[in-house]
Enzyme design. Structure first.
Site, mmCIF file in Angstrom:
data_model
loop_
_atom_site.group_PDB
_atom_site.id
_atom_site.type_symbol
_atom_site.label_atom_id
_atom_site.label_comp_id
_atom_site.label_asym_id
_atom_site.label_seq_id
_atom_site.Cartn_x
_atom_site.Cartn_y
_atom_site.Cartn_z
ATOM 1 N N LYS A 10 10.881 -0.363 13.169
ATOM 2 C CA LYS A 10 11.354 -0.056 11.810
ATOM 3 C C LYS A 10 12.447 0.997 11.855
ATOM 4 O O LYS A 10 13.452 0.910 11.154
ATOM 5 C CB LYS A 10 10.191 0.468 10.945
ATOM 6 C CG LYS A 10 9.155 -0.567 10.595
ATOM 7 C CD LYS A 10 8.100 0.055 9.684
ATOM 8 C CE LYS A 10 6.922 -0.870 9.507
ATOM 9 N NZ LYS A 10 5.811 -0.266 8.771
ATOM 10 N N GLU A 19 -2.978 -6.615 15.552
ATOM 11 C CA GLU A 19 -2.518 -5.295 15.122
ATOM 12 C C GLU A 19 -3.632 -4.261 15.299
ATOM 13 O O GLU A 19 -3.379 -3.098 15.568
ATOM 14 C CB GLU A 19 -2.056 -5.337 13.656
ATOM 15 C CG GLU A 19 -1.274 -4.112 13.245
ATOM 16 C CD GLU A 19 -0.434 -4.332 11.988
ATOM 17 O OE1 GLU A 19 0.728 -4.737 12.089
ATOM 18 O OE2 GLU A 19 -0.953 -4.079 10.892
ATOM 19 N N GLY A 25 -4.164 -1.911 5.611
ATOM 20 C CA GLY A 25 -3.428 -3.048 5.045
ATOM 21 C C GLY A 25 -4.047 -4.386 5.410
ATOM 22 O O GLY A 25 -4.256 -5.253 4.562
ATOM 23 N N ARG A 26 -4.391 -4.566 6.704
ATOM 24 C CA ARG A 26 -4.916 -5.873 7.126
ATOM 25 C C ARG A 26 -6.379 -6.049 6.738
ATOM 26 O O ARG A 26 -6.982 -7.090 7.002
ATOM 27 C CB ARG A 26 -4.695 -6.055 8.627
ATOM 28 C CG ARG A 26 -5.210 -4.918 9.487
ATOM 29 C CD ARG A 26 -4.648 -4.975 10.894
ATOM 30 N NE ARG A 26 -5.038 -3.826 11.700
ATOM 31 C CZ ARG A 26 -4.374 -2.670 11.717
ATOM 32 N NH1 ARG A 26 -3.312 -2.494 10.957
ATOM 33 N NH2 ARG A 26 -4.791 -1.675 12.498
ATOM 34 N N LYS A 75 0.832 -1.202 0.000
ATOM 35 C CA LYS A 75 0.000 0.000 0.000
ATOM 36 C C LYS A 75 0.869 1.255 0.000
ATOM 37 O O LYS A 75 0.635 2.194 -0.736
ATOM 38 C CB LYS A 75 -0.923 -0.033 1.227
ATOM 39 C CG LYS A 75 -1.858 1.122 1.323
ATOM 40 C CD LYS A 75 -2.736 0.995 2.555
ATOM 41 C CE LYS A 75 -3.416 2.324 2.842
ATOM 42 N NZ LYS A 75 -4.181 2.287 4.080
ATOM 43 N N GLU A 81 11.105 -4.533 3.607
ATOM 44 C CA GLU A 81 11.173 -5.955 3.240
ATOM 45 C C GLU A 81 10.634 -6.177 1.830
ATOM 46 O O GLU A 81 11.231 -6.894 1.012
ATOM 47 C CB GLU A 81 10.351 -6.799 4.224
ATOM 48 C CG GLU A 81 10.928 -6.897 5.608
ATOM 49 C CD GLU A 81 10.334 -5.845 6.543
ATOM 50 O OE1 GLU A 81 10.019 -4.728 6.067
ATOM 51 O OE2 GLU A 81 10.216 -6.129 7.744
ATOM 52 N N HIS A 116 -2.821 -32.440 18.241
ATOM 53 C CA HIS A 116 -1.599 -33.195 18.546
ATOM 54 C C HIS A 116 -0.417 -32.278 18.824
ATOM 55 O O HIS A 116 0.726 -32.723 18.850
ATOM 56 C CB HIS A 116 -1.293 -34.148 17.384
ATOM 57 C CG HIS A 116 -2.441 -35.065 17.109
ATOM 58 N ND1 HIS A 116 -2.639 -36.245 17.797
ATOM 59 C CD2 HIS A 116 -3.505 -34.947 16.268
ATOM 60 C CE1 HIS A 116 -3.748 -36.821 17.377
ATOM 61 N NE2 HIS A 116 -4.299 -36.059 16.450
HETATM 62 O O1 LIG Z 1 1.334 -2.718 2.328
HETATM 63 P P1 LIG Z 1 2.530 -2.086 2.960
HETATM 64 O O2 LIG Z 1 2.465 -0.592 2.944
HETATM 65 O O3 LIG Z 1 3.800 -2.601 2.342
HETATM 66 O O4 LIG Z 1 2.534 -2.484 4.465
HETATM 67 C C1 LIG Z 1 2.744 -3.801 4.876
HETATM 68 C C2 LIG Z 1 2.514 -3.960 6.357
HETATM 69 O O5 LIG Z 1 3.530 -3.277 7.056
HETATM 70 C C3 LIG Z 1 3.322 -2.620 8.250
HETATM 71 O O6 LIG Z 1 4.402 -2.749 9.068
HETATM 72 C C4 LIG Z 1 2.041 -2.792 8.995
HETATM 73 O O7 LIG Z 1 2.237 -3.200 10.299
HETATM 74 C C5 LIG Z 1 1.040 -3.672 8.301
HETATM 75 O O8 LIG Z 1 -0.232 -3.292 8.724
HETATM 76 C C6 LIG Z 1 1.147 -3.532 6.808
HETATM 77 O O9 LIG Z 1 0.162 -4.339 6.214
#
Ligand SMILES: O=P(O)(O)OC[C@H]1O[C@H](O)[C@H](O)[C@@H](O)[C@@H]1O
Length: 720
Positions: A676, A519, A432-433, A364, A370, A550
């Protein structure tokens, strides 16, 4: 400072001084203390509040309860003494000495989670004090500040100060004493504590609740204005207050009909629905073209595989939905690369042909370290597979597409992806989630499983959206699930929850719910910035059944009590013809909730010995399960795209209702930022260890030295 100052949480005598500095601050200092108790001035009225502090109240209540328990246990002991002697059990010390009680009382104050409530409160208080000192030049006036937390605790708008909270606390003391064996024996209960809606059947009769509990929970939610918060969300108000934006993921699955028939009426939502439909149709057109071979590789071949690069919400939801929906036709081979560990890329791509692989970068923000690193790795992998016959830009333009916010279109373009044809955008009103129903989820889903599966998925979610917005809290599946969570966390003290789907296709479901809920609802302040004095969020974990039985179920049966969500399906998943195998799976699904709730009594175990079914007297206590462990059962007809959509939306709305009840913002995630920033400093240090010294504590410095030494050329590092 004026709009975000948390000082308003505290009672203060500072008004006179502060007013000299700014009129505007006044509203933050509206508490007065008197010797008789605490008074709150609200809208011209003065409301008296009881002087007893909440912490004291809780501890007193707990002590009373403990005394009752001890008395009950001691009676029990007298009744059962014969058993103990007959079976050689050790003496059980029911009675606690006064010293033990005192010790317990001391260790209880500020232990466990409440330590962090106090810590956060102190942190803010200290910051506020120094702020006042530095900005407003206040000095001796701050002396009075120390005692102000009492007023904070008596703030009647605070969840824990409401009469509904107190009623639930009292009710919980009663309910704790009633075993689920007794509750489940009541045949009327199942009818009262189950309901069906939007293709889902919820049975919550195995929760430690009565109809009265549910009434009290709904009253608490109403006190916290959950009904109007839900309505505000539906109308597109800025319910994500800290980021000042609406929360509209439900618009992603709405149909035009919902707008035409005035299910959604506000302009904001109508526009969101229109934008969502237009991007959704572009996604489906593109996916169909790739699947049918209209969109091809630069060498004119069909794409055979798709690698999706993303992390967090840009990975967990998409992976859950695509792995749950299995069409079993000639699907494209779909892989996800999320972890920045190079192993993730190596393992996922080892058997793929880069020249036949389409890459979907999902981010987003287009700034997640990463994801951008993995995207570069994937780009290098693809470029390296081409000779110089195809130019670099064409390779990137043909192999890549992006799911990102429209606001980062420039960055996407700079990456070499055409924003007009290969950017499938989503909007800042999709967290995002919550983006599985946006392009983030739809592009992988439609590519891998086809656009008709993706449409069915959206319809399943849409059914739940309509139920969620229309049904009263008492008849609302996600709301009931949410309030049961509040009950377990805040009134029964059960802070974790296991999510156990009995379906192999839902292997990644728990991981998605984990991020979604933890989150969203792991917060330390209310929407308006007041430190919390109650726990929010649940520790969510899970694995599919029967595997879970198990691994961690032993602890659930005999160790710590962890409420469970059991998710099951009446018929085998689409395409699965082994009905007997499904019976085997579901036999476990139906058995586990009862094993948790009913347990196995000591008498029952002893009977085995008496009738000769077992001859090991010493194992009687080992084999006794006290039961009384709550769970809920969620049933769907079959695991298809529609059910997956419904499941997704149910848990999204569950999260919302909890956040509103807890008075927190479920749509921000400030907590993840600090890590971060620190990683960024360390990254620079690792790249240039001889540069500026890293400002880190001795432990981190030492760990980094070891790391750098181990990675130095001809390293001879040792662990000593
Ligand atoms: O979709 P992006 O901007 O790459 O974000 C990816 C993810 O990174 C973050 O650290 C948030 O904690 C997430 O809520 C998010 O979905």
């Amino acid at each position: 400072f004026h709009t975000s100052c948390p000082v308003r949480c505290y009672s203060t005598e500072l008004d006179a001084t502060v007013e000299r500095h700014t009129q505007k601050l006044r509203k933050y200092y509206d508490y007065r203390r008197s010797n008789d108790g605490v008074f709150l001035e609200s809208g011209g009225e003065t409301v008296a509040l009881p002087p007893q502090q909440e912490e004291e109240r809780t501890i007193n209540a707990e002590e009373e309860e403990e005394e009752e328990e001890e008395a009950a246990a001691s009676n029990n002991n007298n009744n059962n003494n014969n058993h103990h002697h007959a079976w050689g059990l050790p003496h059980l010390p029911w009675q606690k000495s006064p010293e033990d009680k005192e010790k317990k009382k001391k260790s209880r104050s500020h232990c466990g989670q409440s330590h962090y409530h106090v810590l956060h409160h102190r942190e803010i208080k200290r910051g506020v004090k120094s702020h006042l000192r530095e900005i407003f030049g206040l000095g001796s006036e701050l002396e009075t500040y120390e005692s102000e937390s009492e007023a904070k605790k008596a703030d009647p708008t605070r969840l824990t100060s409401t009469p509904e909270w107190a009623a639930l606390e009292a009710h919980a003391r009663e309910m704790k004493g009633i075993h689920l064996r007794e509750l489940l024996a009541d045949s009327r209960r199942v009818a009262a504590l189950s309901l069906e809606a939007a293709g889902a059947y919820l049975d919550y009769s195995r929760q430690k609740v009565s109809e009265e509990t549910m009434r009290l929970l709904a009253a608490l939610a109403r006190r916290m204005d959950v009904d109007s918060k839900r309505q505000r969300m539906r109308e597109g108000d800025d319910v994500n207050t800290s980021e000042r934006r609406p929360v509209l993921h439900f618009a992603l699955r709405a149909a035009r009909e919902d707008v035409e028939k005035n299910f959604y009426t506000s302009t904001v939502v109508r526009e969101a629905v229109e934008s969502a439909i237009s991007v959704r149709e572009r996604v489906f057109e593109f996916a169909d073209a790739v699947r049918s071979g209209v969109v091809r590789t630069p060498r004119g071949e069909n794409f055979a595989s798709v690698v999706v690069v993303g992390i967090g919400g840009s990975y967990l939801g998409p992976e859950f939905i695509t792995s749950a929906i299995n069409q079993n036709d000639s699907d494209l081979d779909l892989r996800f690369v999320a972890n920045v560990d190079p192993e993730a890329f190596d393992r996922e791509t080892a058997d793929l042909d880069p020249t036949k692989t389409l890459i979907v970068v999902v981010s987003k923000s287009w700034s997640t370290a990463e994801t951008l690193r993995n995207a570069r790795t994937v780009r290098d992998w693809i470029l390296a597979a081409y000779d110089d016959d195809v130019d670099r830009d064409t390779v990137v333009a043909s192999h890549f597409c992006a799911c990102a916010s429209r606001s980062v279109a420039d960055k996407v373009k700079a990456w070499g992806i055409d924003p007009d044809t290969r950017l499938f955008e989503f909007w800042n009103w999709v967290g995002g989630r919550y983006s599985s129903s946006a392009s983030a989820g739809l592009v992988p889903l439609a590519l891998a499983r086809g656009s008709s599966a993706a449409r069915a998925f959206l319809e399943g979610a849409r059914d739940v959206d309509k139920h969620f917005f229309d049904a009263p809290l008492e008849k609302n599946v996600p709301a009931i699930m949410a309030l049961l969570g509040v009950w377990n966390v805040n009134f029964l003290g059960l802070g974790a929850r296991a999510v156990v789907p009995y379906a192999h296709g839902l292997s990644r479901f728990a991981a998605h719910v984990q991020q979604l809920e933890m989150e969203s609802n792991g917060k330390s302040v209310t929407v308006d910035g007041r430190p919390l004095d109650y726990t929010t969020g649940e520790i969510v974990f899970g694995e599919p059944g029967s595997n879970a039985q198990h691994s961690f179920f032993q602890l659930l049966h005999m160790g710590q009590c962890v409420p469970c969500d059991f998710v099951g399906f009446l018929t085998p998943a689409e395409g699965q013809r082994d009905v007997a195998g499904h019976h085997e799976l579901m036999a476990n699904f139906f058995a586990q909730p009862d094993a948790l709730a009913l347990g196995r009594s000591f008498e029952d175990v002893v009977t085995d010995v008496l009738v000769g079914a077992s001859d090991d007297v010493d194992l009687c206590t080992h084999r006794t399960l006290s039961g009384d462990r709550p769970s809920l059962t969620l049933l769907f007809r079959t695991l298809d795209a529609r059910a997956v959509g419904a499941l997704l939306a149910l848990y999204e709305h569950r999260t919302a209702i909890q956040g509103w009840t807890w008075d927190i913002n479920s749509y921000d995630q400030w907590g993840v930022e600090l890590g971060k920033t620190l990683a960024s400093d360390i990254r620079q240090h690792l790249a240039n260890p001889n540069g500026d010294a890293l400002n880190a504590n001795p432990s981190t410095k030492r760990l980094l030295d070891m790391y750098l030494q181990a990675n130095a050329p001809q390293s001879s590092s040792s662990w000593q």
